[in-house]
Design a protein around this motif. Sequence first.
Motif, PDB file in Angstrom:
ATOM      1  N   PRO A  47       0.803  -1.228   0.000  1.00 13.88           N
ATOM      2  CA  PRO A  47       0.000   0.000   0.000  1.00 13.88           C
ATOM      3  C   PRO A  47       0.836   1.278   0.000  1.00 13.88           C
ATOM      4  O   PRO A  47       0.386   2.304  -0.498  1.00 13.88           O
ATOM      5  CB  PRO A  47      -0.813  -0.116   1.300  1.00 13.88           C
ATOM      6  N   LYS A  48       2.050   1.221   0.548  1.00  8.58           N
ATOM      7  CA  LYS A  48       2.910   2.403   0.518  1.00  8.58           C
ATOM      8  C   LYS A  48       3.257   2.754  -0.932  1.00  8.58           C
ATOM      9  O   LYS A  48       3.357   3.917  -1.301  1.00  8.58           O
ATOM     10  CB  LYS A  48       4.169   2.148   1.359  1.00  8.58           C
ATOM     11  N   ASN A  49       3.463   1.728  -1.750  1.00  8.03           N
ATOM     12  CA  ASN A  49       3.695   1.933  -3.172  1.00  8.03           C
ATOM     13  C   ASN A  49       2.454   2.490  -3.852  1.00  8.03           C
ATOM     14  O   ASN A  49       2.537   3.286  -4.788  1.00  8.03           O
ATOM     15  CB  ASN A  49       4.105   0.608  -3.824  1.00  8.03           C
TER      16      ASN A  49
ATOM     17  N   VAL B 112      -2.828   6.628   4.314  1.00  6.84           N
ATOM     18  CA  VAL B 112      -2.145   7.845   4.751  1.00  6.84           C
ATOM     19  C   VAL B 112      -0.728   7.474   5.130  1.00  6.84           C
ATOM     20  O   VAL B 112      -0.473   6.859   6.180  1.00  6.84           O
ATOM     21  CB  VAL B 112      -2.878   8.502   5.945  1.00  6.84           C
ATOM     22  N   LYS B 113       0.222   7.836   4.273  1.00  5.70           N
ATOM     23  CA  LYS B 113       1.632   7.543   4.541  1.00  5.70           C
ATOM     24  C   LYS B 113       2.216   8.717   5.313  1.00  5.70           C
ATOM     25  O   LYS B 113       2.360   9.810   4.782  1.00  5.70           O
ATOM     26  CB  LYS B 113       2.383   7.286   3.231  1.00  5.70           C
ATOM     27  N   VAL B 114       2.577   8.473   6.585  1.00  2.00           N
ATOM     28  CA  VAL B 114       3.009   9.556   7.465  1.00  2.00           C
ATOM     29  C   VAL B 114       4.519   9.760   7.451  1.00  2.00           C
ATOM     30  O   VAL B 114       5.022  10.742   8.002  1.00  2.00           O
ATOM     31  CB  VAL B 114       2.528   9.317   8.912  1.00  2.00           C
ATOM     32  N   ALA B 115       5.255   8.835   6.845  1.00  2.00           N
ATOM     33  CA  ALA B 115       6.706   8.952   6.760  1.00  2.00           C
ATOM     34  C   ALA B 115       7.195   8.126   5.585  1.00  2.00           C
ATOM     35  O   ALA B 115       6.462   7.297   5.042  1.00  2.00           O
ATOM     36  CB  ALA B 115       7.371   8.489   8.059  1.00  2.00           C
ATOM     37  N   GLU B 116       8.431   8.359   5.208  1.00  2.00           N
ATOM     38  CA  GLU B 116       9.050   7.628   4.106  1.00  2.00           C
ATOM     39  C   GLU B 116      10.414   7.138   4.557  1.00  2.00           C
ATOM     40  O   GLU B 116      11.034   7.702   5.460  1.00  2.00           O
ATOM     41  CB  GLU B 116       9.177   8.557   2.889  1.00  2.00           C
TER      42      GLU B 116
ATOM     43  N   ASP C 273       3.603  15.917   0.349  1.00  2.00           N
ATOM     44  CA  ASP C 273       2.843  16.670   1.341  1.00  2.00           C
ATOM     45  C   ASP C 273       1.405  16.835   0.865  1.00  2.00           C
ATOM     46  O   ASP C 273       1.022  16.353  -0.202  1.00  2.00           O
ATOM     47  CB  ASP C 273       3.490  18.024   1.637  1.00  2.00           C
ATOM     48  N   ASP C 274       0.602  17.499   1.677  1.00  2.00           N
ATOM     49  CA  ASP C 274      -0.830  17.614   1.382  1.00  2.00           C
ATOM     50  C   ASP C 274      -1.113  18.489   0.177  1.00  2.00           C
ATOM     51  O   ASP C 274      -2.223  18.450  -0.370  1.00  2.00           O
ATOM     52  CB  ASP C 274      -1.554  18.192   2.601  1.00  2.00           C
ATOM     53  N   LYS C 275      -0.148  19.266  -0.262  1.00  2.00           N
ATOM     54  CA  LYS C 275      -0.381  20.173  -1.391  1.00  2.00           C
ATOM     55  C   LYS C 275      -0.181  19.488  -2.745  1.00  2.00           C
ATOM     56  O   LYS C 275      -0.560  20.038  -3.776  1.00  2.00           O
ATOM     57  CB  LYS C 275       0.536  21.392  -1.279  1.00  2.00           C
ATOM     58  N   MET C 276       0.415  18.307  -2.740  1.00  2.00           N
ATOM     59  CA  MET C 276       0.636  17.604  -4.002  1.00  2.00           C
ATOM     60  C   MET C 276      -0.678  16.990  -4.484  1.00  2.00           C
ATOM     61  O   MET C 276      -1.440  16.439  -3.681  1.00  2.00           O
ATOM     62  CB  MET C 276       1.685  16.504  -3.832  1.00  2.00           C
TER      63      MET C 276
ATOM     64  N   ILE D  35      -9.121   5.428   7.475  1.00  2.00           N
ATOM     65  CA  ILE D  35      -7.770   5.730   7.013  1.00  2.00           C
ATOM     66  C   ILE D  35      -6.808   4.685   7.555  1.00  2.00           C
ATOM     67  O   ILE D  35      -6.937   4.227   8.690  1.00  2.00           O
ATOM     68  CB  ILE D  35      -7.310   7.153   7.415  1.00  2.00           C
ATOM     69  N   MET D  36      -5.855   4.321   6.714  1.00  2.00           N
ATOM     70  CA  MET D  36      -4.809   3.370   7.084  1.00  2.00           C
ATOM     71  C   MET D  36      -3.533   4.177   7.299  1.00  2.00           C
ATOM     72  O   MET D  36      -2.931   4.679   6.341  1.00  2.00           O
ATOM     73  CB  MET D  36      -4.607   2.369   5.960  1.00  2.00           C
ATOM     74  N   VAL D  37      -3.136   4.355   8.547  1.00  2.00           N
ATOM     75  CA  VAL D  37      -1.949   5.139   8.891  1.00  2.00           C
ATOM     76  C   VAL D  37      -0.732   4.220   8.827  1.00  2.00           C
ATOM     77  O   VAL D  37      -0.692   3.183   9.492  1.00  2.00           O
ATOM     78  CB  VAL D  37      -2.090   5.752  10.293  1.00  2.00           C
ATOM     79  N   MET D  38       0.282   4.633   8.018  1.00  2.00           N
ATOM     80  CA  MET D  38       1.382   3.697   7.789  1.00  2.00           C
ATOM     81  C   MET D  38       2.649   4.426   7.395  1.00  2.00           C
ATOM     82  O   MET D  38       2.642   5.572   6.963  1.00  2.00           O
ATOM     83  CB  MET D  38       0.992   2.703   6.687  1.00  2.00           C
TER      84      MET D  38
END
Length: 443
Positions: A13-15, A150-154, A134-137, A195-198
């Motif tokens: 899902p991150k992909n 919802v990807k909170v980090a990379e 970010d949220d603006k993209m 939402i899936m926080v990951m």
Amino acid sequence: MRKKVAVVTLGCPKNQVDSEIMSGLLAQTYIFVENPEEADIIVVNTCTFIQSAKEESIETIFEMAGYKESGVCQTLIATGCLAQRYGSELMEDIPELDGVLGTGNIDKITEIVRAAEGTRTTLIKPGTPDFLHDDKMPRRRSTPDYLAYVKVAEGCDNYCTYCIIPYVRGHFRSRSEESVLQEVQDMAAQGVKEIMVMAQDTTRYGLDLKGELRLPQLLRQLARIEGIEWIRLMYCYPERFTDELIETMRQEPKICRYIDLPLQHADNKILKDMNRRGTIEQAETLIGKLRSAMPDITLRTTMITGFPGETEQEFQTMVDFVQRVQFDRLGVFPYSQEENTPAGQREDQVAPEVREQRREQIMQLQQGISLARQQHWVKRVVTVLLEQKLPDGRWMGRTEGDAPEIDGQVYITDAQTSIHVGDMIKVRILEADSYDLIGEVVS
């Protein structure tokens, strides 16, 4: 006339989030189609986590290349982890490929498509990937209206000895709390309920920004967003799962009583060889705390069989642990020998057939455990998020204990005309097997 583009996503899902961002950017210039056969431009977002993922990615690239003859495709692009890791080799070995884009250049997807329409192009940022959305993209979500990732980090800083992810995704870097909150507020306004926080290491969130683990604070703010009903946590490493996070989950009803806790093994020597932090005793203590705070919590984990040097006794330690702890959900992967990883270079590799045999043994054990764990839902009333009406009139949905496309389903026997996809309804469970539940609507 605007050209048509299709994006094919492989892997986790991150992909998928990356694909949705690239799709959002491409949608500003091109028309989207679901069927690659109809597309002038095909983008394949690849995975390279284990050998089977690499093989699937390469097979998909070749399959999409076929549309240059049987379809209307003129431009074929490979992106994602395989492209980051093997970009030059892909361009050399697959002449039908017009361009590759690394994980550090996701925001340049339109640029490389345009360039590749004229000449074969490679765009892979030298050094460590550092892209962070970010949220603006712009983002073109591919999930149902009621669900969003919802990807909170990379990136990742764990450097497990079997894993290539830090090398293709870069160092761990958290998004700002403001960016995550704004993105989820926008999603809620669009009708998203779950939402899936990951992240690669979700429980590490915020440590790089403020020197402290900030996931509990972020979750409490997300829980205040009107319209969001379920907040699901994925990819939570046990060593950073704090008492504060447990208490936050217990207090906030919107946070699903569900945790994905990838342990990978249960023998401390193997865990050390894997460069996993903490001991299995600490993980078992955490599991006890989670179940004590939230007796109905659903726990999922993953295990790896046949890691280099794994003896029969060390494997049996894993078997005993799985039998003792009784996870609700458990996935098992035979060890995949990845080049340029410390584990991959070891000489004490376990034979592939032994890795697979051990995987089968754990899976058979878990099937019985899952069946027993599922029975405690029978006769109880649960909330179900409706996902699909089946041709036979039944409905299919999920409880908060089931992650989409990973876990089981609830099949609802009595059809009602007044319910719709995305509704959350009360269902009384009548039957259960190892994976799925069967129930009836509670009026």
